[in-house]
Design a protein around this motif. Sequence first.
Motif, PDB file in Angstrom:
ATOM      1  N   GLY A 164      97.577  -0.094  55.505  1.00 47.62           N
ATOM      2  CA  GLY A 164      96.685   0.189  56.621  1.00 47.62           C
ATOM      3  C   GLY A 164      96.216  -1.100  57.272  1.00 47.62           C
ATOM      4  O   GLY A 164      97.017  -1.910  57.732  1.00 47.62           O
ATOM      5  N   GLN A 165      94.914  -1.310  57.273  1.00 52.05           N
ATOM      6  CA  GLN A 165      94.359  -2.534  57.844  1.00 52.05           C
ATOM      7  C   GLN A 165      94.378  -3.670  56.819  1.00 52.05           C
ATOM      8  O   GLN A 165      94.346  -3.439  55.616  1.00 52.05           O
ATOM      9  CB  GLN A 165      92.905  -2.305  58.272  1.00 52.05           C
ATOM     10  N   THR A 166      94.435  -4.881  57.330  1.00 53.28           N
ATOM     11  CA  THR A 166      94.157  -6.049  56.505  1.00 53.28           C
ATOM     12  C   THR A 166      92.986  -6.788  57.142  1.00 53.28           C
ATOM     13  O   THR A 166      92.712  -6.632  58.336  1.00 53.28           O
ATOM     14  CB  THR A 166      95.369  -6.989  56.371  1.00 53.28           C
ATOM     15  N   THR A 177      89.823 -14.457  67.196  1.00 53.57           N
ATOM     16  CA  THR A 177      89.953 -13.205  67.959  1.00 53.57           C
ATOM     17  C   THR A 177      90.816 -13.428  69.195  1.00 53.57           C
ATOM     18  O   THR A 177      91.725 -12.642  69.495  1.00 53.57           O
ATOM     19  CB  THR A 177      88.566 -12.681  68.371  1.00 53.57           C
ATOM     20  N   LYS A 178      90.544 -14.494  69.909  1.00 52.44           N
ATOM     21  CA  LYS A 178      91.327 -14.796  71.113  1.00 52.44           C
ATOM     22  C   LYS A 178      92.787 -15.025  70.768  1.00 52.44           C
ATOM     23  O   LYS A 178      93.690 -14.575  71.488  1.00 52.44           O
ATOM     24  CB  LYS A 178      90.742 -16.024  71.806  1.00 52.44           C
ATOM     25  N   PHE A 179      93.050 -15.728  69.661  1.00 52.12           N
ATOM     26  CA  PHE A 179      94.433 -15.984  69.267  1.00 52.12           C
ATOM     27  C   PHE A 179      95.183 -14.673  69.013  1.00 52.12           C
ATOM     28  O   PHE A 179      96.309 -14.476  69.516  1.00 52.12           O
ATOM     29  CB  PHE A 179      94.459 -16.851  68.004  1.00 52.12           C
ATOM     30  N   TYR A 180      94.602 -13.779  68.213  1.00 55.25           N
ATOM     31  CA  TYR A 180      95.317 -12.537  67.892  1.00 55.25           C
ATOM     32  C   TYR A 180      95.431 -11.609  69.101  1.00 55.25           C
ATOM     33  O   TYR A 180      96.372 -10.821  69.184  1.00 55.25           O
ATOM     34  CB  TYR A 180      94.641 -11.833  66.716  1.00 55.25           C
ATOM     35  N   ARG A 181      94.520 -11.761  70.061  1.00 55.03           N
ATOM     36  CA  ARG A 181      94.620 -10.981  71.298  1.00 55.03           C
ATOM     37  C   ARG A 181      95.706 -11.543  72.209  1.00 55.03           C
ATOM     38  O   ARG A 181      96.591 -10.811  72.667  1.00 55.03           O
ATOM     39  CB  ARG A 181      93.267 -10.982  72.012  1.00 55.03           C
ATOM     40  N   SER A 233      95.087  -5.679  70.695  1.00 51.64           N
ATOM     41  CA  SER A 233      93.952  -5.392  71.572  1.00 51.64           C
ATOM     42  C   SER A 233      92.669  -5.402  70.750  1.00 51.64           C
ATOM     43  O   SER A 233      92.663  -4.996  69.580  1.00 51.64           O
ATOM     44  CB  SER A 233      94.123  -4.036  72.252  1.00 51.64           C
ATOM     45  N   VAL A 234      91.584  -5.877  71.348  1.00 46.81           N
ATOM     46  CA  VAL A 234      90.289  -5.887  70.672  1.00 46.81           C
ATOM     47  C   VAL A 234      89.684  -4.492  70.804  1.00 46.81           C
ATOM     48  O   VAL A 234      89.372  -4.043  71.904  1.00 46.81           O
ATOM     49  CB  VAL A 234      89.355  -6.949  71.265  1.00 46.81           C
ATOM     50  N   GLN A 235      89.521  -3.817  69.682  1.00 48.75           N
ATOM     51  CA  GLN A 235      89.011  -2.449  69.691  1.00 48.75           C
ATOM     52  C   GLN A 235      87.510  -2.373  69.476  1.00 48.75           C
ATOM     53  O   GLN A 235      86.832  -1.511  70.028  1.00 48.75           O
ATOM     54  CB  GLN A 235      89.747  -1.615  68.634  1.00 48.75           C
ATOM     55  N   ARG A 236      86.982  -3.271  68.638  1.00 43.19           N
ATOM     56  CA  ARG A 236      85.535  -3.350  68.421  1.00 43.19           C
ATOM     57  C   ARG A 236      85.174  -4.807  68.180  1.00 43.19           C
ATOM     58  O   ARG A 236      85.954  -5.561  67.611  1.00 43.19           O
ATOM     59  CB  ARG A 236      85.083  -2.512  67.211  1.00 43.19           C
ATOM     60  N   VAL A 252      87.622  -6.078  65.297  1.00 40.45           N
ATOM     61  CA  VAL A 252      88.680  -5.174  64.867  1.00 40.45           C
ATOM     62  C   VAL A 252      89.726  -5.136  65.973  1.00 40.45           C
ATOM     63  O   VAL A 252      89.413  -4.828  67.120  1.00 40.45           O
ATOM     64  CB  VAL A 252      88.154  -3.752  64.574  1.00 40.45           C
ATOM     65  N   LEU A 253      90.972  -5.475  65.611  1.00 41.90           N
ATOM     66  CA  LEU A 253      92.045  -5.497  66.596  1.00 41.90           C
ATOM     67  C   LEU A 253      93.143  -4.540  66.168  1.00 41.90           C
ATOM     68  O   LEU A 253      93.315  -4.245  64.979  1.00 41.90           O
ATOM     69  CB  LEU A 253      92.617  -6.910  66.742  1.00 41.90           C
ATOM     70  N   GLY A 254      93.900  -4.045  67.142  1.00 38.42           N
ATOM     71  CA  GLY A 254      94.954  -3.103  66.811  1.00 38.42           C
ATOM     72  C   GLY A 254      95.961  -2.966  67.921  1.00 38.42           C
ATOM     73  O   GLY A 254      96.020  -3.775  68.855  1.00 38.42           O
ATOM     74  N   ALA A 255      96.772  -1.912  67.824  1.00 45.03           N
ATOM     75  CA  ALA A 255      97.787  -1.601  68.830  1.00 45.03           C
ATOM     76  C   ALA A 255      97.666  -0.123  69.155  1.00 45.03           C
ATOM     77  O   ALA A 255      97.620   0.708  68.244  1.00 45.03           O
ATOM     78  CB  ALA A 255      99.183  -1.914  68.310  1.00 45.03           C
TER      79      ALA A 255
END
Length: 286
Positions: A17-19, A30-34, A40-43, A50-53
């Motif tokens: 699931g999440q890591t 956060t900016k790097f992973y976005r 996408s930044v979800q929260r 929290v980032l996801g797709a």
Amino acid sequence: MTTQPNPDMIPQETHIGQTALRVNDLEEITKFYRDVVGLSVQRRSDTSSVLGAGETPLLVLENDEDALERHRSGAGLFHNAFRVPSREALGDALARIRDLWQLGGASDHGVSEALYLTDPEGNGIEIYRDYPREDWPRRDDGRIRMGTYPLDLDPVEAAAAGDSGLPAGTNMGHLHLEMSSLEAFSDFYVDTLGFEVQTEAPAALFVGAGGYHHHIAANTWNHRTGPISGRGLSWFEVLVPDEESLDAVRGRLIASDIPLTESDDGFVVHDPDEIEIRIRVDSSTQ
């Protein structure tokens, strides 16, 4: 005659699931992973992102400005591996990395084609896409035969569609850990949790559920000798399909005298190198 499933094997639908990563600079990471990885930044709060797709959360960043850099002897993360659904998405990831960061490597593993990079705080990242499962090479004993070969980046680059983020359908395909002992890793993840060994490499072991080439890998290449500590991997999730499966894993842990802590939606356990694992039912299947 119908073959009955092994009750000590984790269900074939099990997946990561999440890591979560413990980071010093929440804003920068956060900016790097976005922007570079394409999540996408979800929260977002002052203490975490929290980032996801699509609608799926994949990565939690936990701010800890006082967390020390991971000690060179400590176990922990080798890389998080984001699996994309197409070569087009992999091509878009390659374009973002080349435009905004630095590609650390690229490999054809026989079962997948993968790009590698490292985030600003030293956490390893793989972005990859699988070849069709029926094309995965296998050894005479049926185990998957993975290798590491040069990846021709030209067709990956040519497939890019120009999207700026990872598409819906991207997931956390696998997690690769640095452990102090492969024997202890196997005792815990295979004999107790119930993952199956899919393939082996020098000083590395790859385990998965449902015949997948690996959901969790471990290596001892850098000769880690101590437990996890400092910044880097904080925890990760293992998702099982139903409460019956959750109870079976819980029962095996209890029978092996491995401590666990109940949570609202499952339980928390620590592996031999004190890496936190959150095991719960996959809510998307309910």
